[in-house]
Enzyme design. Sequence first.
Site, PDB file in Angstrom:
ATOM      1  N   SER A   6       0.845  -1.174   0.070  1.00  0.00           N
ATOM      2  CA  SER A   6       0.001  -0.034  -0.077  1.00  0.00           C
ATOM      3  C   SER A   6       0.989   1.148  -0.044  1.00  0.00           C
ATOM      4  O   SER A   6       1.924   1.090   0.124  1.00  0.00           O
ATOM      5  CB  SER A   6      -0.824  -0.147   1.175  1.00  0.00           C
ATOM      6  OG  SER A   6      -0.075   0.098   2.274  1.00  0.00           O
ATOM      7  N   LYS A   7       0.283   2.507  -0.021  1.00  0.00           N
ATOM      8  CA  LYS A   7       0.949   3.688  -0.129  1.00  0.00           C
ATOM      9  C   LYS A   7       1.684   4.050   1.069  1.00  0.00           C
ATOM     10  O   LYS A   7       2.715   4.485   1.212  1.00  0.00           O
ATOM     11  CB  LYS A   7      -0.034   4.734  -0.519  1.00  0.00           C
ATOM     12  CG  LYS A   7       0.407   5.922  -0.319  1.00  0.00           C
ATOM     13  CD  LYS A   7       0.029   7.141  -0.846  1.00  0.00           C
ATOM     14  CE  LYS A   7       0.690   8.513  -0.540  1.00  0.00           C
ATOM     15  NZ  LYS A   7       0.662   8.484   0.998  1.00  0.00           N
ATOM     16  N   ARG A   8       0.718   3.426   2.244  1.00  0.00           N
ATOM     17  CA  ARG A   8       1.474   3.577   3.371  1.00  0.00           C
ATOM     18  C   ARG A   8       2.712   2.698   3.888  1.00  0.00           C
ATOM     19  O   ARG A   8       3.580   3.141   4.360  1.00  0.00           O
ATOM     20  CB  ARG A   8       0.296   3.148   4.486  1.00  0.00           C
ATOM     21  CG  ARG A   8      -0.002   4.324   5.345  1.00  0.00           C
ATOM     22  CD  ARG A   8      -1.123   3.917   6.341  1.00  0.00           C
ATOM     23  NE  ARG A   8      -2.014   3.263   5.548  1.00  0.00           N
ATOM     24  CZ  ARG A   8      -2.772   2.368   5.938  1.00  0.00           C
ATOM     25  NH1 ARG A   8      -3.063   2.119   7.260  1.00  0.00           N
ATOM     26  NH2 ARG A   8      -3.722   1.711   5.129  1.00  0.00           N
TER      27      ARG A   8
ATOM     28  N   ASP B  52       5.355   4.741   2.318  1.00  0.00           N
ATOM     29  CA  ASP B  52       5.782   5.945   3.228  1.00  0.00           C
ATOM     30  C   ASP B  52       6.643   5.478   4.258  1.00  0.00           C
ATOM     31  O   ASP B  52       7.742   5.932   4.628  1.00  0.00           O
ATOM     32  CB  ASP B  52       4.529   6.486   3.775  1.00  0.00           C
ATOM     33  CG  ASP B  52       3.651   7.222   2.601  1.00  0.00           C
ATOM     34  OD1 ASP B  52       4.342   7.590   1.433  1.00  0.00           O
ATOM     35  OD2 ASP B  52       2.580   7.632   2.919  1.00  0.00           O
TER      36      ASP B  52
END
Length: 515
Positions: free
Chosen positions: A266-268, A271
């Site tokens: 996921s994008k998380r 990050d």
Amino acid sequence: MITPKVRVRFAPSPTGGLHLGGVRTVLYNYLFAKKHGGEFILRIEDTDQSRFVPGAEQYIMDCLQWCGLMPDESPVKGGAFGPYRQSERKEIYRRYAQQLVDDGYAYYAFDTTEELEWMREKYKTPANPAPQYDASMRTKMRNSLSLPDEDLKALLDAGTPYVIRILMPVDETVAFEDMVRGQVQFHTSTVDDKVLLKADGMPTYHLAVVVDDHLMQITHAFRGEEWLPSAPVHLLLWKYLGWADHMPQWAHLPLILKPDGHGKLSKRDGDRLGFPVFTMNWTDPKTEETAKGFKELGFLPEAFVNMLAMLGWNDGTEQEIMTIEEMTEAFAIERVHKGGARFDFEKAKWFNHEWIKRSTTKRLLPDLKQIFSEHDIEAPEALLESIIPSIKERCTLLTDFITQGSFYFKAPAAYDTAAVLPKWNSDKKRFFDTWNTELEKMETWTTEAIEQSFKDTAADFSIKPGELQLPLRIMLVGGKFGPPVFEIAAIIGQTDTRARINKAATEFTDMQAPV
Ligand code: GLU
């Protein structure tokens, strides 16, 4: 029987950044279409107004353009099967929803949001914590199956808002042959009566995807594995609408997993672990937050798509670096893996490094010109062109050309003093001062001539040239990196070389002076 021309589609909802998994779906669509001389269509699935994000459609098209995966038909390009934006096809879907109701495969449902919430509360049990609108529930709700005819007529006459739901059969098994996963089976009792047409007259994804795949004559549908649970609904719709004989062949592509292999990337995760997950920078128009993209980080699109292709596919050999043409030639859906593929950022960078090394100066030049100008470094084209071959081996990302190459265009802003000060002394200072006057006299400014003069002066001072080369490098470059130092001097020119030596030699002595 004539085999229909291969037609595939990428059907994103314009809701935000384009995840690398989405690009891999595009890529497999594209490779399959090109391999079979077919067409690749971009269809924008924007019927969910609540999730619509301005700018997201243009962003998707920019990403495809950057990747070099251009559709043959799209909202912008047009084509014989348009419009290619579902919000512009609203009337088409209503007709088919009505046909399903008329044929007894779907029904009107008048339940309000409050009534649906009430149902979920009232029928919640420990065994069934999230009751669904399904065969056991539909008789308890307000719909055209449960209401007496006159009530139904009154509601319709009064213009009461309704949705149209599919009537899921109670006890059936639906099965299909997936190109990646083989036989896939579902029992209809596990699926609820999905909404097909919403109260605002817009179709849901389920109805729109089937109607459009039919009308656009899609022959093969590649999509992420997360859509597999929807497949039984789609399968039944193909059947109920009378089109089962030309349903596309489906391929549900495996997920791209987190680096540890646990769950979808996921994008998380990006990050948290410090790498991008989106193709290009994406700025959320609401929060104004920007998520970094592979492009802006310094990836070449050739490397990005090559890396993505290999996340879940290979051509059966050990070869990993492939051009889009080679991949098209070799692509076979049978070789797409069933299991998820772990994303490995180090491996992604390896692909990029390989691609940078293999790219010609001509290929790299336009991208590098842009990157240097974004970093406010004035890099004359001819000079930039001449340095690319000598530094590209050391660049993993295009942005590394800045760290590896900016010294060609401007004097170092800081020096790696730890590398030079411990061994700096007055003899060395005198050597550089003397050599600098020698340099002023030089008439031919070539790598060889500079090196010769350096060695001669070092001999006069009885210092080993090896002891002087590192200080010289730090003077010209700032750090312990870069191509052979006399080559650098030759490129930056007589005036700059002399100025840098002069400035650095004085600074080194000053820095060393006791306070
Ligand atoms: N609109 C869906 C998405 O956003 C498309 C799924 C499909 O390809 O059927 O991914």
